[in-house]
Enzyme design. Structure first.
Site, PDB file in Angstrom:
ATOM      1  N   GLY B 202      -6.398   1.329   0.329  1.00  0.00           N
ATOM      2  CA  GLY B 202      -6.170   2.047  -0.912  1.00  0.00           C
ATOM      3  C   GLY B 202      -5.449   3.354  -0.677  1.00  0.00           C
ATOM      4  O   GLY B 202      -4.538   3.431   0.152  1.00  0.00           O
ATOM      5  N   GLU B 224      -6.857   1.668   5.536  1.00  0.00           N
ATOM      6  CA  GLU B 224      -5.476   1.202   5.425  1.00  0.00           C
ATOM      7  C   GLU B 224      -4.890   1.873   4.197  1.00  0.00           C
ATOM      8  O   GLU B 224      -5.191   1.490   3.061  1.00  0.00           O
ATOM      9  CB  GLU B 224      -5.451  -0.329   5.278  1.00  0.00           C
ATOM     10  N   CYS B 259       2.181  -1.055   0.022  1.00  0.00           N
ATOM     11  CA  CYS B 259       2.023   0.100   0.909  1.00  0.00           C
ATOM     12  C   CYS B 259       3.177   0.252   1.890  1.00  0.00           C
ATOM     13  O   CYS B 259       3.434   1.348   2.376  1.00  0.00           O
ATOM     14  CB  CYS B 259       0.714   0.001   1.666  1.00  0.00           C
TER      15      CYS B 259
END
Lengths: 485, 493
Positions: B202, B224, B259
Site C-alpha cells: 500500500g 511493499e 506501484c
C-alpha cells in the site's frame, strides 16, 4: 546533532564509503585498533565488568579478529554482482542482483559485551559500504570512553562517528532519519526503537534476549556427563557471569538424573572456577548496583530462597555474586519468568526429558536452545517441535563464533540476523536489474486487445515456447473465450 | 469467513473478534496443521483449481472494481498468480530442505545446518489496484512456508474482496486460512493483535501505522510501497519500441495505477518533441481516437482518486503544459492518457506519486543530468527505468540510482521474473518477495549446530593463564601454522 547527521549523509552521498578500498581501509583500521589498544581494551573490560583478560580476549577481541579475517577473505565475493537465471524464452535479456549500501546507519550497542557488540555490527555496516553512527552503552563507561576517544584515530571520522551518552542521547538519535537501525538490548527498548523507526520507515535488526534453556538428558558415559556439565556451567558462569543473551538461563533435567547432575555441577564449578572465583576473576562482576540489587531480589524472594542449594553469597561492594544453583524454584516466581542475566542457575526437574519440549513451548521463543543428548530421535523432535533463534546440541554459546550461521532471534528474542555474510546482507539492499535490448517486441504485447493476443500472451508468460508455436499455427485454442470487443 | 457488515444483522468485527480469529489460527498452527508438506501442497493445488474454475468470475469482479480490461486481468493477475503457485508446487520440496552450513575451526568438531520453519500466524494486508494478485501472491508464499494466514483485502476493491472471501472458504482450509473483509476499523482491530509477520502492500502513510502497531509486539514486517518511478529516455534509440514499452508499463498497467508504473519521464530538451510525437502516434494506435471509450484502459478506481488526479492537472503551473490528452469523464471515472511537457519541479504532480494516467516529462540539457533529478528528491523509488544504447550511461545508472529494482530498455518486466526479489528500499519499502523470496520471507531460518562431546577445548575454560591466551590468539587467528607454533610453545613452557 542534526548537523552531524547531515554531514555524515553528505559524506555518504559523495560515494566514498562505497569504494572497496575505503571499506578495506576501515576494516584494517579496526584490526589495528584491536591490536594496538589491546591493553587498554582489557583494562576497560576489567573495569566495567571485572572480566579477566583471557575471558576478554576469548569473548570480545578474539571473536572480532576472527570476524575481520572472514570479511577480508570474502568481501570481494560479497560485493560482486550475481547473475539471475532467466528462462530461454526471455530472449536477449539478462538480470542481475547488485548489493548496495543502505546509506547512513545507526548501531546501538549494549553493556555486556561492550566491544564485541559495538564492533561486530560496525564491521558489517562498513563491509556493506555504509556511513555509520555507533552509540555504545553508557552502562559500560570505561569501554564507551575508550571507543569514543580511540576509534577516531583509526577510522574515517567523516563517515563513522561514535556518539556517547545515555537514554537522552539515545532518544535524540532515534528521532533522526536513518537508513537502518541495528539494536542490541532488551525487548522493552527494542519496541521503543522499532516504534521510532516506523516514523521514517526505517528497517531494523533487533538482537534481543530471552530465557535460553539448557536440556540435560540422562547420559550414560561419564565423559559425556562431565563434558556436558562443564559446558553448561561455563555457559552460565564463565561468560560475563551469565549476563549474556545466549547464556544458559535455566536447566531442565529428569528427576531421576537430577542428583547426579547437581553433584557433578558442584564438582565442576570448583574445578573450573577454583575455590575463590572472586579473586581469580574467573567469574566476572555484575555490571552495576541496579542489576546487583535486581539479582538480589530474585534470590531473596520468599518463594525462592529455600531452593538455593549451592552458593548464594553476594558482595555488594565488589558487585560480586557467587556461582549459585537453585533446585525447583516455583515456576511462577520472578526468577523463572524474567531473563536472569546473572550467575544463578535454576534447575527444573521433569518426569521425562521429553517434557522439556512442552515446557519450552509454553514460554516465549528464546534466542537459543541448548540440548545435551545422544538421542537422535529427541534431537529431531527438538528441532522440529520448538522454535528459537538457534538450536545447539551438546554445547552452548559457541554458535556465536560460527561465521556461517545466522545469529538472531525470533518473536520476543528479536528480528533479523547477522554474523558473517548475514552482517553484510543486513546492511545492504539487493537491487535487482533487468536488462533488455530494443531490437523488437512481441507484437501481441500491446493493445488493442483480442482473444488471439490473449492466447499468445499466456503462452509467452508461462515460457511455453512450444505452446506459442501451436497458437501461431492455429493448432491450439484457448479454453475460454472472453467478450473482448 | 467473517464479513464486516450485513444488511439486517450488523456483525461487527472488533478487537474481540480479531482476538478470536488469531486464537483459533494459533491453536491450529500449534497443533501442526499447516506444517506438513502435504497440507502446503494441497492448498497450492486447491488455489490453482480455484483459478481454473473461476476465471470468468475473477475477471468480472476486476471489471466491476476497476474496469480492468480482461486481458490485463487474465495475464497480470491470474496468469501471474498461477505461475507463482506453479513454481511453489515445483520447488517446495527443495525449499523445505535444511541447508548445510560449513563449519570452521572455531567450532571444530561440529556440523551445522540452517533449517526453515514457519513463523506462525501471519497477516497479509492487500491493496486495491491488483486486488486479486496482491492478495493471493503473498498468501502463496505464506502457505509454502507453512503458516496460518489472515488475509485482509482492500475495501476499495469490494467485488474482488467479496469474491476472495467466498473462494477462500470454498477451496482452501478455513481453519488455517481466513479472509477478513472491512476497512479502517477492522484493519485496526487486526493490527492490535500479535502476529508473527505482517506483509503490507500500500502507501507510506498507512505503512507507518502498520509498522508502529507491529513494533508493540516485535512483529517483523514486509512493506511493499511505491514512489515516483522515473524513466530516463536517451536519444539514439529505437524510439518506437521504447515508446510502446513505456505505454505498456504506464497505461497498460491498470491505467498508471500500479506501484511500478513509470511515473514521470526525463529526457533532453532536444529529444522531447520526437518523444512526444512518438507517444501520440502509438497512443492513438492502441487506444483509438477516443481513449475515454476504449475498453482497453482501466478506469480510475474511485471519485477520491479522480478528484486527486484532477487537482494535479488543474494546478496553475501545470495546466498549460498538457500536450496530449487531458480529457476527463467524471461520471464514468475516466481520464484519458495525458502527457505534460516541461512541468516545474515544484508542482504538485512532481511531488507525489501520481498513480494515474498522467505522464509528466521533465527536460534536462544533457541526459547525464537525469541522475541528479532523480536523486535530488532524497526518496528512493520502487523502480527506475532507462532507455539507452550507451553502455557508459547504463553503468552510471546502475551505480548512482538506488531503487527497489532497475530495468534497462523496458518497464515493469522485472516484476514477472521470480528469480529477482521484488521489494523497495527507503520510502519505497522494506523486505522483498516473489519466487523463493516469498518462501524465505515467511520463514524463520533457524541455525542448528551439532557438537560432539569429543575434543573439549580446554583453552576456553578457567583457570585463565597467559598460555591459554596465546593459544586462543592463535586459534582465532585462523592459521594452522600459528596454532602449531602456539601449541609447541605451550609444551615448551
Amino acid at each position: 546533532m542534526e548537523k552531524e547527521v547531515m554531514a555524515l549523509r553528505e559524506c555518504y552521498r559523495s560515494g566514498k564509503t562505497k569504494q572497496m578500498s575505503w571499506r578495506r581501509s576501515q576494516l584494517r583500521g579496526l584490526r589495528d585498533f584491536l591490536k594496538e589498544k589491546e591493553v587498554e581494551i582489557f583494562r576497560a573490560l576489567n573495569q566495567d565488568l571485572g572480566k579477566h583478560y583471557v575471558e576478554a580476549f576469548r569473548d570480545e577481541v578474539g571473536i572480532l579478529n576472527k570476524s575481520l579475517n572472514f570479511v577480508f577473505k570474502e568481501l570481494k565475493t560479497w560485493m560482486s554482482t550475481t547473475e539471475a537465471k532467466l528462462p530461454i524464452i526471455a530472449l536477449n535479456s539478462s538480470a542481475q542482483l547488485v548489493p548496495e549500501p543502505l546509506g547512513l546507519v545507526l548501531v546501538i550497542s549494549t553493556w555486556n559485551f561492550p566491544l564485541a557488540l559495538s564492533l561486530e555490527p560496525l564491521i558489517g555496516a562498513i563491509a556493506a559500504g555504509n556511513a555509520v553512527v555507533l552509540k555504545p552503552s553508557e552502562l559500560a563507561p570505561a569501554c564507551s570512553s575508550l571507543l569514543v576517544n580511540s576509534l577516531p584515530n583509526y577510522l574515517d571520522n567523516e563517515a563513522i562517528k561514535v556518539i556517547e551518552g545515555g537514554p537522552a542521547v539515545g532518544e535524540q538519535l532515534l528521532q533522526q532519519k536513518w537508513d537502518k537501525i541495528f539494536f542490541t538490548g532488551s525487548p522493552r527498548v527494542g519496541r521503543i526503537v522499532m516504534s521510532a523507526a516506523a516514523k521514517h520507515l526505517t528497517p531494523v535488526t533487533l538482537e534481543l534476549g530471552g530465557k535460553c534453556p539448557a536440556v540435560l538428558d540422562s547420559l550414560s558415559r561419564s565423559w559425556d556427563k562431565e563434558a556436558s556439565v562443564k559446558r553448561i556451567i561455563w555457559a552460565k558462569y564463565g561468560s560475563c557471569a551469565g549476563q549474556a543473551c545466549i547464556s544458559v538461563d535455566y536447566l531442565l533435567v529428569e528427576k531421576a538424573f537430577s542428583s547426579t547432575a547437581v553433584e557433578l555441577m558442584k564438582v565442576m564449578i570448583k574445578k573450573v572456577f577454583g575455590d575463590n572465583p572472586k579473586e581469580s576473576q574467573s567469574v566476572a562482576r555484575i555490571i552495576n548496583k541496579h542489576h546487583f540489587l535486581r539479582l538480589k531480589n530474585l534470590l531473596t524472594d520468599e518463594m525462592v530462597k529455600d531452593s538455593i542449594i549451592y552458593g548464594g553469597s553476594m558482595d555488594e561492594d565488589s558487585l560480586f555474586v557467587e556461582p549459585t544453583i537453585l533446585l525447583d524454584p516455583p515456576l511462577h516466581s520472578k526468577i523463572m519468568t524474567e531473563e536472569i542475566f546473572g550467575p544463578v542457575i535454576p534447575i527444573i526437574t521433569l518426569d521425562k526429558i521429553e517434557d522439556s519440549i512442552d515446557f519450552i513451548n509454553s514460554r516465549p521463543k528464546p534466542l537459543a536452545i541448548y540440548a545435551f543428548t545422544n538421542n537422535e530421535v529427541f534431537k529431531e523432535r527438538m528441532i522440529s517441535e520448538t522454535s528459537s533463534g538457534s538450536v545447539v546440541f551438546n554445547d552452548a554459546i559457541v554458535q556465536f563464533a560460527a561465521d556461517t550461521l545466522p545469529f538472531g532471534g525470533i518473536g520476543e528474542s528479536g528480528i533479523g540476523k547477522y554474523h558473517g555474510k548475514f552482517s553484510f546482507d543486513t546492511f545492504s539492499h539487493y537491487k535487482s536489474i533487468a536488462r533488455r535490448n530494443l531490437y523488437t517486441d512481441f507484437w501481441f504485447r500491446f493493445p488493442p486487445w483480442t482473444n488471439y493476443k490473449l492466447e499468445l500472451l499466456e503462452t509467452a508468460f508461462n515460457y511455453d515456447y512450444f505452446g506459442m508455436l501451436l497458437v501461431l499455427l492455429g493448432l491450439k485454442r484457448s479454453r475460454k473465450r472472453f467478450h473482448i470487443n | 469467513m467473517i464479513m464486516a457488515s450485513e444488511v439486517e444483522e450488523k456483525v461487527v468485527f472488533d478487537t474481540e473478534s480479531a482476538k478470536e480469529v488469531v486464537k483459533e489460527l494459533r491453536a491450529n498452527f500449534v497443533a501442526g496443521k499447516t506444517k506438513s508438506y502435504e497440507w502446503r501442497m494441497s492448498q497450492l493445488i486447491a488455489m490453482l483449481k480455484m483459478m481454473e474454475e473461476n476465471e470468468p468470475q475473477i475477471v468480472a469482479a476486476l471489471r466491476d472494481d476497476l474496469s480492468k480490461p480482461e486481458l490485463e486481468s487474465s495475464i497480470y493477475e491470474i496468469a501471474m498468480l498461477k505461475k507463482s503457485c506453479g513454481m511453489a508446487l515445483k520447488e517446495l520440496k527443495h525449499w523445505m530442505m535444511p541447508e548445510k552450513a560449513k563449519t570452521s575451526l572455531t567450532t571444530f568438531p561440529s556440523s551445522a545446518a540452517i533449517v526453515s520453519e514457519p513463523l506462525g500466524v501471519v497477516l497479509v494486508i492487500s491493496a486495491w489496484n491488483y486486488p486479486f494478485l496482491l492478495s493471493l501472491d503473498p498468501v502463496v508464499g505464506a502457505i509454502a512456508a507453512g503458516n496460518a494466514i489472515v488475509l485482509k483485502p482492500s475495501e476499495i476493491a469490494p467485488a474482488t474482496a467479496s469474491l476472495l472471501a467466498k473462494l477462500v472458504v470454498d477451496y482452501l482450509d478455513s481453519s488455517c486460512i481466513k479472509v477478513v473483509e472491512g476497512a479502517v476499523p477492522e484493519t485496526s482491530a487486526l493490527l492490535e493483535q500479535k502476529w508473527d509477520k505482517i506483509l503490507y502492500t500500500g502507501n507510506g502513510r498507512v505503512a507507518r501505522i502498520v509498522m508502529a502497531a507491529a513494533a508493540k509486539h516485535l512483529t517483523p514486517v514486509v512493506l511493499e510501497l511505491g514512489g515516483k518511478s522515473p524513466v530516463i529516455v536517451d536519444s539514439g534509440i529505437n524510439l518506437k519500441v521504447a515508446t510502446r514499452r513505456i505505454i505498456s508499463g504506464k497505461w497498460g498497467c491498470n491505467n498508471g495505477q500500479a506501484c511500478i508504473s513509470p511515473d514521470y519521464i526525463i529526457t533532453t530538451k532536444d529529444y522531447a518533441s520526437k518523444l512526444v510525437d512518438s507517444f501520440k502516434c502509438d497512443l492513438e494506435r492502441f487506444y483509438g481516437k477516443n481513449p475515454l471509450e476504449s475498453r482497453d484502459l482501466s478506469r480510475i478506481v474511485n471519485s477520491n482518486h479522480f478528484a486527486r488526479l484532477s487537482k494535479l492537472l488543474d494546478e496553475d503551473k501545470v495546466s498549460g503544459k498538457i500536450v496530449h490528452g487531458g480529457e476527463r469523464d467524471k461520471t464514468n471515472l475516466k481520464i484519458a492518457p495525458t502527457i505534460l511537457l516541461d512541468v516545474p519541479r515544484d508542482s504538485l504532480i512532481m511531488n507525489e506519486e501520481i498513480f494515474g494516467p498522467l505522464l509528466p516529462i521533465i527536460l534536462v540539457d544533457k541526459v547525464e543530468d537525469s541522475f541528479d533529478v532523480i536523486n535530488s528528491s532524497g526518496m528512493k523509488p520502487l523502480a527506475a527505468y532507462l532507455f539507452t544504447n550507451n553502455n557508459k550511461l547504463k553503468e552510471k545508472f546502475v551505480e548512482t540510482v538506488s531503487a527497489g529494482g532497475l530495468v534497462v530498455n523496458d518497464t515493469t518486466v522485472h516484476l514477472a521474473e521470480p528469480s529477482l526479489p521484488f521489494g523497495g528500499v527507503g520510502d519505497s519499502g522494506m523486505g522483498a518477495y516473489h519466487g523463493k523470496f516469498s518462501f524465505d520471507t515467511f520463514s524463520h531460518k533457524k541455525a542448528v549446530l551439532y557438537r560432539s562431546f569429543a575434543c573439549d577445548a580446554f583453552i576456553r575454560y578457567p583457570p585463565y593463564t597467559r598460555g591459554k591466551l596465546r593459544l586462543l590468539q592463535a586459534f582465532f587467528g585462523g592459521s594452522m601454522l600459528g596454532i602449531i607454533r602456539a601449541v609447541l610453545g605451550w609444551f615448551k613452557a
